[in-house]
Motif scaffolding. Structure first.
Motif, PDB file in Angstrom:
ATOM      1  N   ALA A 266      56.988  39.930  19.668  1.00  0.00           N
ATOM      2  CA  ALA A 266      57.435  40.600  18.341  1.00  0.00           C
ATOM      3  C   ALA A 266      55.867  40.738  17.609  1.00  0.00           C
ATOM      4  O   ALA A 266      55.053  40.202  17.984  1.00  0.00           O
ATOM      5  N   VAL A 267      56.243  41.747  16.562  1.00  0.00           N
ATOM      6  CA  VAL A 267      55.094  42.006  15.621  1.00  0.00           C
ATOM      7  C   VAL A 267      55.494  41.971  14.287  1.00  0.00           C
ATOM      8  O   VAL A 267      56.552  42.349  13.827  1.00  0.00           O
ATOM      9  N   ILE A 268      54.662  41.153  13.404  1.00  0.00           N
ATOM     10  CA  ILE A 268      54.797  41.124  11.830  1.00  0.00           C
ATOM     11  C   ILE A 268      53.892  41.961  11.263  1.00  0.00           C
ATOM     12  O   ILE A 268      52.556  41.564  11.315  1.00  0.00           O
ATOM     13  N   MET A 269      54.113  43.007  10.579  1.00  0.00           N
ATOM     14  CA  MET A 269      53.165  43.629   9.784  1.00  0.00           C
ATOM     15  C   MET A 269      52.949  43.061   8.254  1.00  0.00           C
ATOM     16  O   MET A 269      53.906  43.101   7.698  1.00  0.00           O
ATOM     17  N   SER A 270      51.762  42.881   7.604  1.00  0.00           N
ATOM     18  CA  SER A 270      51.460  42.236   6.706  1.00  0.00           C
ATOM     19  C   SER A 270      50.225  42.800   6.054  1.00  0.00           C
ATOM     20  O   SER A 270      49.405  42.098   5.525  1.00  0.00           O
ATOM     21  N   VAL A 271      50.455  44.093   6.047  1.00  0.00           N
ATOM     22  CA  VAL A 271      49.182  44.919   5.172  1.00  0.00           C
ATOM     23  C   VAL A 271      49.704  45.625   4.325  1.00  0.00           C
ATOM     24  O   VAL A 271      50.896  45.554   3.881  1.00  0.00           O
ATOM     25  N   SER A 272      48.704  46.133   3.333  1.00  0.00           N
ATOM     26  CA  SER A 272      48.888  46.877   2.021  1.00  0.00           C
ATOM     27  C   SER A 272      49.741  48.113   2.431  1.00  0.00           C
ATOM     28  O   SER A 272      49.697  48.621   3.868  1.00  0.00           O
ATOM     29  N   VAL A 273      50.177  48.955   1.497  1.00  0.00           N
ATOM     30  CA  VAL A 273      50.897  50.133   1.562  1.00  0.00           C
ATOM     31  C   VAL A 273      49.718  51.274   2.177  1.00  0.00           C
ATOM     32  O   VAL A 273      50.077  51.915   3.171  1.00  0.00           O
ATOM     33  N   SER A 274      48.507  51.029   1.521  1.00  0.00           N
ATOM     34  CA  SER A 274      47.523  52.080   2.042  1.00  0.00           C
ATOM     35  C   SER A 274      47.221  51.591   3.628  1.00  0.00           C
ATOM     36  O   SER A 274      47.146  52.676   4.118  1.00  0.00           O
ATOM     37  N   GLY A 275      47.156  50.330   3.796  1.00  0.00           N
ATOM     38  CA  GLY A 275      46.752  50.040   5.340  1.00  0.00           C
ATOM     39  C   GLY A 275      47.692  50.403   6.225  1.00  0.00           C
ATOM     40  O   GLY A 275      47.475  50.833   7.170  1.00  0.00           O
ATOM     41  N   MET A 276      49.191  50.553   5.733  1.00  0.00           N
ATOM     42  CA  MET A 276      50.153  50.743   6.686  1.00  0.00           C
ATOM     43  C   MET A 276      50.057  52.203   6.764  1.00  0.00           C
ATOM     44  O   MET A 276      50.398  52.817   7.801  1.00  0.00           O
ATOM     45  N   LYS A 277      49.876  53.058   5.886  1.00  0.00           N
ATOM     46  CA  LYS A 277      49.994  54.263   6.002  1.00  0.00           C
ATOM     47  C   LYS A 277      48.745  54.849   6.866  1.00  0.00           C
ATOM     48  O   LYS A 277      48.895  56.011   7.587  1.00  0.00           O
ATOM     49  N   LYS A 278      47.630  54.255   7.033  1.00  0.00           N
ATOM     50  CA  LYS A 278      46.419  54.446   7.842  1.00  0.00           C
ATOM     51  C   LYS A 278      47.151  54.271   9.137  1.00  0.00           C
ATOM     52  O   LYS A 278      46.795  55.074  10.139  1.00  0.00           O
ATOM     53  N   LEU A 414      60.010  49.555   2.524  1.00  0.00           N
ATOM     54  CA  LEU A 414      60.560  49.118   3.542  1.00  0.00           C
ATOM     55  C   LEU A 414      61.259  47.638   3.293  1.00  0.00           C
ATOM     56  O   LEU A 414      60.691  46.881   2.561  1.00  0.00           O
ATOM     57  N   LYS A 415      62.023  47.301   4.386  1.00  0.00           N
ATOM     58  CA  LYS A 415      63.005  45.967   4.248  1.00  0.00           C
ATOM     59  C   LYS A 415      62.003  45.074   5.438  1.00  0.00           C
ATOM     60  O   LYS A 415      61.334  45.700   6.154  1.00  0.00           O
ATOM     61  N   GLY A 416      62.461  43.925   5.424  1.00  0.00           N
ATOM     62  CA  GLY A 416      61.811  42.942   6.397  1.00  0.00           C
ATOM     63  C   GLY A 416      62.151  43.330   7.764  1.00  0.00           C
ATOM     64  O   GLY A 416      61.240  43.363   8.802  1.00  0.00           O
ATOM     65  N   LYS A 417      63.353  43.884   8.068  1.00  0.00           N
ATOM     66  CA  LYS A 417      63.842  44.462   9.396  1.00  0.00           C
ATOM     67  C   LYS A 417      63.612  45.876   9.347  1.00  0.00           C
ATOM     68  O   LYS A 417      64.051  46.606   8.361  1.00  0.00           O
ATOM     69  N   THR A 418      62.893  46.367  10.417  1.00  0.00           N
ATOM     70  CA  THR A 418      62.991  47.954  10.783  1.00  0.00           C
ATOM     71  C   THR A 418      63.724  48.408  11.794  1.00  0.00           C
ATOM     72  O   THR A 418      64.583  47.404  12.446  1.00  0.00           O
ATOM     73  N   SER A 419      63.963  49.629  12.123  1.00  0.00           N
ATOM     74  CA  SER A 419      64.730  50.313  13.283  1.00  0.00           C
ATOM     75  C   SER A 419      64.092  49.901  14.563  1.00  0.00           C
ATOM     76  O   SER A 419      64.730  50.072  15.498  1.00  0.00           O
ATOM     77  N   ILE A 420      62.780  49.298  14.502  1.00  0.00           N
ATOM     78  CA  ILE A 420      62.289  48.875  15.710  1.00  0.00           C
ATOM     79  C   ILE A 420      62.877  47.652  15.894  1.00  0.00           C
ATOM     80  O   ILE A 420      62.299  46.594  15.040  1.00  0.00           O
ATOM     81  N   GLU A 421      63.060  47.045  16.995  1.00  0.00           N
ATOM     82  CA  GLU A 421      63.946  45.905  17.166  1.00  0.00           C
ATOM     83  C   GLU A 421      63.173  44.760  17.052  1.00  0.00           C
ATOM     84  O   GLU A 421      63.511  43.921  16.099  1.00  0.00           O
ATOM     85  N   ASN A 422      61.846  44.704  17.173  1.00  0.00           N
ATOM     86  CA  ASN A 422      61.219  43.377  17.100  1.00  0.00           C
ATOM     87  C   ASN A 422      59.871  43.318  16.371  1.00  0.00           C
ATOM     88  O   ASN A 422      58.849  43.015  16.479  1.00  0.00           O
ATOM     89  N   LEU A 423      60.014  44.633  15.438  1.00  0.00           N
ATOM     90  CA  LEU A 423      58.757  44.826  14.387  1.00  0.00           C
ATOM     91  C   LEU A 423      59.469  44.491  12.792  1.00  0.00           C
ATOM     92  O   LEU A 423      60.526  45.095  12.469  1.00  0.00           O
TER      93      LEU A 423
END
Length: 498
Positions: A266-278, A414-423
């Protein structure tokens, strides 16, 4: 079971460290990847070549930050000052001084907010013009429906609609937006403005009371926190810039950092909007998902953090100060670090942190030009600075450093859950029902993401302290409002714009 699961967390700010810490305590094999040399993002602190402490802006810890205060107590740390008073300046001088609200007689919200501050120029008639705004405060209950109703309206339009006087808006509400949402009212979502103002100022009388870290957050909190994460079995790896995710069949299999691939259950993304966009822009796989491709509609706001050392002590009446009116669309704050930071208590000259938000036009200036501007603005607020000389300085500019809650942006968050099952997602820009903002929100969403992992693989969920309930008269007003709104929706045709 949990010991066999590999969890990768990306981004070592409040959200990422919070998720990593809890999952490590639950026995998961957790690896936290941070692109920078130090954990912390904008709140990370470091030393200049001369050994002086600097950071990417000063961050306060407000009275409602109960989850962060609980964490710090659990870690056995004592990093904070006492609660401090604050003041506000404009080019004409001192505008208002605020008390420590919890020390004043308790009044029903929001009366204390309007009565106890000492305004030098703003007449009572202007302050009273805010009373009709109470309806929008009651109507905005932080639900998804409320966000949808208010998000496409600008904050300025909302204040105008409810008859707030021009003077009150320019001298009180817009300065709050500039240092709370980091943008002028015409560029802020009305929903975000209501959520932020209610959480920090209006919900309960003491909410505006604030403490400060007695040094950099990186040194006082994050460094010992990382040590406890590692003692619990977690790994914190810096200088690891994530470039892509390995996704197979709507499941993440790994996280790519240049040539390295970290396997993940499983992966938890904890980056800023600009970081996620990159990351999304580098990932054909993530770009194929609409929710991630839509992140291109979100933006960030430029921040400028400066620290000036002077050759003499200048008396700064209060340690925490907000400023407005110096630049049309820029707000700024300045802090007396001789009072707030242990490191500078014995300094022979004043040490001042000055941070600018929505600082687009300032980032193109040279460091010398920035320092001259800051010195001049400080001297406008406190004339004694005119005779003080700058002997050292630090200038840090961060493009798109903080989230821009622009009108219409809610639909792309985005919400905490995404359409990718374990992201899973976390951070101060993620949708949550908790109601908190800023650092507290980032930490809470990190715990919420950790709980989603636990929900999937097992373990004890993190305990999240809810925000304090609304005062009884606000609860009653919201109940009545919901009944009237529901009745209207059942009787009237649904063809008006929300």
């Amino acid at each position: 079971m949990t010991k066999q699961k590999q969890i990768i967390v990306v981004g070592a700010g409040w959200a990422g460290l919070g998720a990593t810490y809890h999952l490590a305590k639950q026995g998961y094999q957790v690896t936290l990847l941070e692109a920078a040399p130090y954990p912390g993002g904008l709140v990370a602190g470091w030393k200049t070549p001369g050994g002086r402490s600097v950071e990417g802006g000063i961050h306060g810890f407000w009275y409602p930050y109960q989850n962060i205060f609980s964490l710090v107590k659990e870690l056995g740390l004592e990093p904070f000052t006492e609660f401090t008073r604050s003041s506000q300046y404009s080019p004409r001088g001192l505008e208002v001084q605020s008390p420590i609200f919890q020390q004043e007689p308790l009044l029903p919200t929001p009366l204390g907010t309007f009565i106890y501050p000492q305004f030098n120029y703003l007449p009572l008639i202007d302050r009273l013009s805010a009373l009709p705004m109470l309806y929008s405060v009651i109507d905005f209950d932080n639900s998804e429906e409320a966000w949808q109703r208010y998000d496409k309206v600008t904050a300025r339009e909302l204040f105008k609609q409810f008859g707030v006087s021009s003077r009150l808006y320019k001298e009180a509400f817009e300065p709050m937006l500039l240092v709370g949402l980091f943008a002028p009212g015409e560029q802020c979502s009305a929903a975000a403005a209501l959520g932020m103002l209610y959480y920090f100022i209006l919900a309960h009388q003491p909410d505006f009371d604030v403490v400060w870290c007695r040094g950099t957050v990186g040194e006082k909190i994050f460094k010992p926190w990382v040590e406890q994460i590692e003692a619990a079995g977690g790994k914190v790896l810096t200088n690891q810039r994530v470039t892509d995710l390995v996704v197979e069949g709507d499941k993440v299999k790994g996280v790519v950092c240049d040539e390295d691939v970290f396997a993940a259950d499983a992966v938890i993304m904890s980056v800023s909007v600009s970081g996620m966009k990159k990351i999304v822009s580098n990932s054909p796989t993530l770009s194929s998902y609409g929710e991630f491709a839509d992140l291109s509609n979100l933006g960030g706001i430029d921040v400028l953090a400066t620290r000036l050392w002077f050759d003499r002590q200048v008396n700064v009446p209060l340690p925490s100060n907000a400023c407005f009116g110096f630049d049309p669309t820029t707000g700024w704050t300045f802090f007396d670090l001789n009072t707030l930071h242990d490191e500078y208590k014995e300094e022979t000259g004043s040490v001042i942190e000055a941070d600018f938000y929505h600082a687009n036009q300032l980032l193109s200036l040279s460091n010398e030009e920035v320092v001259a501007k800051v010195h001049g603005d400080l001297a406008t607020c406190i004339p004694e600075f005119k005779d003080a000389k700058v002997v050292d300085s630090s200038v840090i500019g961060v493009r798109q450093g903080v989230t821009h809650f622009a009108p219409g942006s809610y639909q792309y968050l985005l919400k905490g859950k995404t359409s990718i099952e374990n992201l899973y997602m976390s951070g101060d820009w993620i949708i949550t029902n908790h109601g908190s903002w800023s650092q507290e929100k980032a930490y809470v969403t990190g715990l919420e993401a950790a709980n989603l992992v636990i929900e999937k693989f097992g373990g004890s969920p993190a305990k999240i302290i809810p925000i304090a309930p609304d005062e009884p008269h606000i609860q009653l007003a919201r109940t009545v409002n919901q009944m009237v709104r529901g009745l209207g929706e059942s009787l009237l045709p649904d063809f008006w714009l929300p």
